[in-house]
Design a protein around this motif. Structure first.
Motif, mmCIF file in Angstrom:
data_model
loop_
_atom_site.group_PDB
_atom_site.id
_atom_site.type_symbol
_atom_site.label_atom_id
_atom_site.label_comp_id
_atom_site.label_asym_id
_atom_site.label_seq_id
_atom_site.Cartn_x
_atom_site.Cartn_y
_atom_site.Cartn_z
ATOM 1 N N ASP A 112 -8.407 30.408 -15.694
ATOM 2 C CA ASP A 112 -7.465 29.348 -15.334
ATOM 3 C C ASP A 112 -7.518 29.061 -13.828
ATOM 4 O OD1 ASP A 112 -6.618 29.103 -17.935
ATOM 5 O OD2 ASP A 112 -4.878 30.415 -17.688
ATOM 6 N N LEU A 113 -7.792 30.094 -13.027
ATOM 7 C CA LEU A 113 -7.903 29.915 -11.587
ATOM 8 C C LEU A 113 -9.194 29.181 -11.243
ATOM 9 C CD1 LEU A 113 -6.875 30.408 -8.732
ATOM 10 C CD2 LEU A 113 -7.904 32.692 -8.812
ATOM 11 N N THR A 114 -10.243 29.443 -11.996
ATOM 12 C CA THR A 114 -11.511 28.750 -11.757
ATOM 13 C C THR A 114 -11.324 27.247 -11.772
ATOM 14 O OG1 THR A 114 -12.771 30.541 -12.803
ATOM 15 C CG2 THR A 114 -13.873 28.421 -12.611
ATOM 16 N N ALA A 115 -10.562 26.766 -12.717
ATOM 17 C CA ALA A 115 -10.403 25.324 -12.921
ATOM 18 C C ALA A 115 -9.732 24.611 -11.759
ATOM 19 C CB ALA A 115 -9.620 25.077 -14.207
ATOM 20 N N VAL A 116 -9.007 25.346 -10.924
ATOM 21 C CA VAL A 116 -8.292 24.707 -9.808
ATOM 22 C C VAL A 116 -8.820 25.185 -8.459
ATOM 23 C CG1 VAL A 116 -6.209 24.314 -11.159
ATOM 24 C CG2 VAL A 116 -6.445 26.447 -9.870
ATOM 25 N N THR A 117 -9.968 25.847 -8.471
ATOM 26 C CA THR A 117 -10.568 26.365 -7.235
ATOM 27 C C THR A 117 -11.778 25.529 -6.842
ATOM 28 O OG1 THR A 117 -9.863 28.640 -7.676
ATOM 29 C CG2 THR A 117 -11.692 28.348 -6.154
ATOM 30 N N TYR A 118 -11.831 25.168 -5.585
ATOM 31 C CA TYR A 118 -12.977 24.471 -5.016
ATOM 32 C C TYR A 118 -13.527 25.338 -3.886
ATOM 33 C CZ TYR A 118 -11.573 20.440 -7.719
ATOM 34 O OH TYR A 118 -11.260 19.609 -8.764
ATOM 35 N N ILE A 119 -14.806 25.678 -3.975
ATOM 36 C CA ILE A 119 -15.425 26.521 -2.952
ATOM 37 C C ILE A 119 -15.921 25.624 -1.817
ATOM 38 C CG2 ILE A 119 -17.218 28.194 -2.416
ATOM 39 C CD1 ILE A 119 -15.054 29.242 -4.286
ATOM 40 N N VAL A 120 -15.348 25.839 -0.640
ATOM 41 C CA VAL A 120 -15.739 25.049 0.526
ATOM 42 C C VAL A 120 -16.551 25.944 1.466
ATOM 43 C CG1 VAL A 120 -13.809 23.465 0.325
ATOM 44 C CG2 VAL A 120 -13.530 25.524 1.683
ATOM 45 N N PHE A 121 -17.534 25.359 2.111
ATOM 46 C CA PHE A 121 -18.409 26.161 2.969
ATOM 47 C C PHE A 121 -19.020 25.293 4.057
ATOM 48 C CE2 PHE A 121 -20.796 24.630 -0.674
ATOM 49 C CZ PHE A 121 -22.009 24.198 -0.150
ATOM 50 N N PRO A 122 -19.335 25.916 5.190
ATOM 51 C CA PRO A 122 -19.959 25.150 6.277
ATOM 52 C C PRO A 122 -21.423 24.887 5.969
ATOM 53 C CG PRO A 122 -19.800 27.450 6.898
ATOM 54 C CD PRO A 122 -19.115 27.324 5.568
ATOM 55 N N GLY A 123 -21.893 23.741 6.391
ATOM 56 C CA GLY A 123 -23.283 23.399 6.124
ATOM 57 C C GLY A 123 -23.793 22.386 7.129
ATOM 58 N N TYR A 124 -24.870 21.732 6.733
ATOM 59 C CA TYR A 124 -25.537 20.753 7.580
ATOM 60 C C TYR A 124 -25.657 19.449 6.791
ATOM 61 C CZ TYR A 124 -26.871 25.110 9.900
ATOM 62 O OH TYR A 124 -26.844 26.356 10.518
ATOM 63 N N ALA A 125 -25.439 18.325 7.459
ATOM 64 C CA ALA A 125 -25.435 17.043 6.759
ATOM 65 C C ALA A 125 -26.728 16.801 5.991
ATOM 66 C CB ALA A 125 -25.199 15.910 7.762
ATOM 67 N N CYS A 126 -27.847 17.285 6.522
ATOM 68 C CA CYS A 126 -29.143 17.026 5.884
ATOM 69 C C CYS A 126 -29.286 17.730 4.534
ATOM 70 C CB CYS A 126 -30.283 17.447 6.810
ATOM 71 S SG CYS A 126 -30.372 19.230 7.147
ATOM 72 N N GLU A 127 -28.336 18.582 4.175
ATOM 73 C CA GLU A 127 -28.454 19.360 2.943
ATOM 74 C C GLU A 127 -27.887 18.651 1.708
ATOM 75 O OE1 GLU A 127 -28.286 23.923 4.562
ATOM 76 O OE2 GLU A 127 -26.352 22.894 4.307
ATOM 77 N N PHE A 128 -27.169 17.544 1.897
ATOM 78 C CA PHE A 128 -26.425 16.963 0.777
ATOM 79 C C PHE A 128 -26.726 15.478 0.625
ATOM 80 C CE2 PHE A 128 -23.969 20.216 3.043
ATOM 81 C CZ PHE A 128 -23.950 21.204 2.076
ATOM 82 N N SER A 129 -26.919 15.065 -0.623
ATOM 83 C CA SER A 129 -27.179 13.653 -0.899
ATOM 84 C C SER A 129 -25.954 12.939 -1.460
ATOM 85 C CB SER A 129 -28.332 13.520 -1.909
ATOM 86 O OG SER A 129 -27.903 13.871 -3.218
ATOM 87 N N GLY A 130 -25.062 13.677 -2.116
ATOM 88 C CA GLY A 130 -23.943 13.051 -2.798
ATOM 89 C C GLY A 130 -24.314 12.506 -4.162
ATOM 90 N N ARG A 131 -25.582 12.626 -4.533
ATOM 91 C CA ARG A 131 -26.060 12.131 -5.835
ATOM 92 C C ARG A 131 -26.567 13.266 -6.720
ATOM 93 N NH1 ARG A 131 -28.652 9.706 -1.989
ATOM 94 N NH2 ARG A 131 -30.636 10.628 -2.649
#
Length: 247
Positions: A112-131
């Motif tokens: 039940d906790l999994t469903a409301v948990t979002y793992i946030v972490f530091p990164g670099y813009a070049c790592e993510f496309s959003g797609r």
């Protein structure tokens, strides 16, 4: 579910400095966790650190995530991200958030906790496309980015396919698939004397380039106004490819 009581009751839980409704806890000397509730107390933003531990970085990540929560976890992205992050002593410029379907934390002991948990972490813009598809987001989070390691280097977003008749190497997937920068920079030189060989690569913006061997290396940008191949030297080509992954 009383989320505040649940998180505050974790073994070894303690307040995370002066950050309100935020706690830190650890399972062992290697794994360190911190979490902050959103304003309505119905969602947990959690950040994890493995090995090297920095409480100030955890606070900075959670504070930034709270401020940019709508952009991080709104919409239908499996890994959301917000640029503009900074922390003293680190080169990170982005904070990302993995949705429950991707990270699976707490699943064994408290689904039940999994469903409301979002793992946030530091990164670099070049790592993510959003797609990223769900499968791609899972691969990036679980295998490629190592998001709990705060001393890590960037792992630029890259999808590629290639074929090399000379070496016999090539893609087995029908289209471009996730890969590592080192693979791209390794396969481009291997095109030498591989007649009919090519390497095609895509960066986080969805831009695609292809390099072929035709007595030398040629480069084509798929969406350029002039999409005809141009001759390019190997050194220039390798620098160009690495730069495009960081655009």
């Amino acid at each position: 579910m009383d989320l505040q009581s649940l998180v505050a009751g974790f073994r070894n839980a303690a307040p995370l400095g002066e950050l309100e409704q935020a706690w830190q806890w650890n399972l062992n000397p290697v794994l360190h966790f911190a979490g902050a509730l959103r304003g309505d107390g119905k969602r947990l933003l959690q950040t994890n650190q493995r090995g090297k531990h920095d409480e100030s970085l955890a606070r900075a990540v959670l504070s930034f995530a709270r401020e940019h929560e709508e952009g991080l976890i709104g919409g239908e992205r499996f890994i959301g991200f917000a640029e503009g992050f900074s922390a003293p002593g680190y080169a990170f410029d982005t904070v990302a958030a993995a949705v429950p379907q991707v990270h699976g934390h707490h699943k064994a002991q408290n689904p039940d906790l999994t469903a409301v948990t979002y793992i946030v972490f530091p990164g670099y813009a070049c790592e993510f496309s959003g797609r990223e598809s769900l499968a791609e987001a899972e691969a990036r989070y679980a295998k490629m980015l190592h998001p709990a390691e705060i001393g890590r280097e960037p792992v630029p977003f890259l999808k590629m396919r290639f074929d090399n008749p000379r070496t016999g190497g090539g893609s087995t997937n029908p289209g471009r698939a996730l890969s590592y920068e080192r693979i791209l920079l390794q396969e481009i030189p291997q095109l030498e004397n591989a007649v009919g060989g090519f390497v095609e690569f895509e960066n986080r913006h969805g831009k695609v380039w292809r390099t072929d061997w035709d007595g030398g290396w040629t480069l084509t940008e798929s969406e350029a106004e002039d999409s005809s191949p141009r001759e390019v030297g190997l050194d220039e080509l390798l620098v160009f490819a690495a730069d495009r992954l960081r655009d």
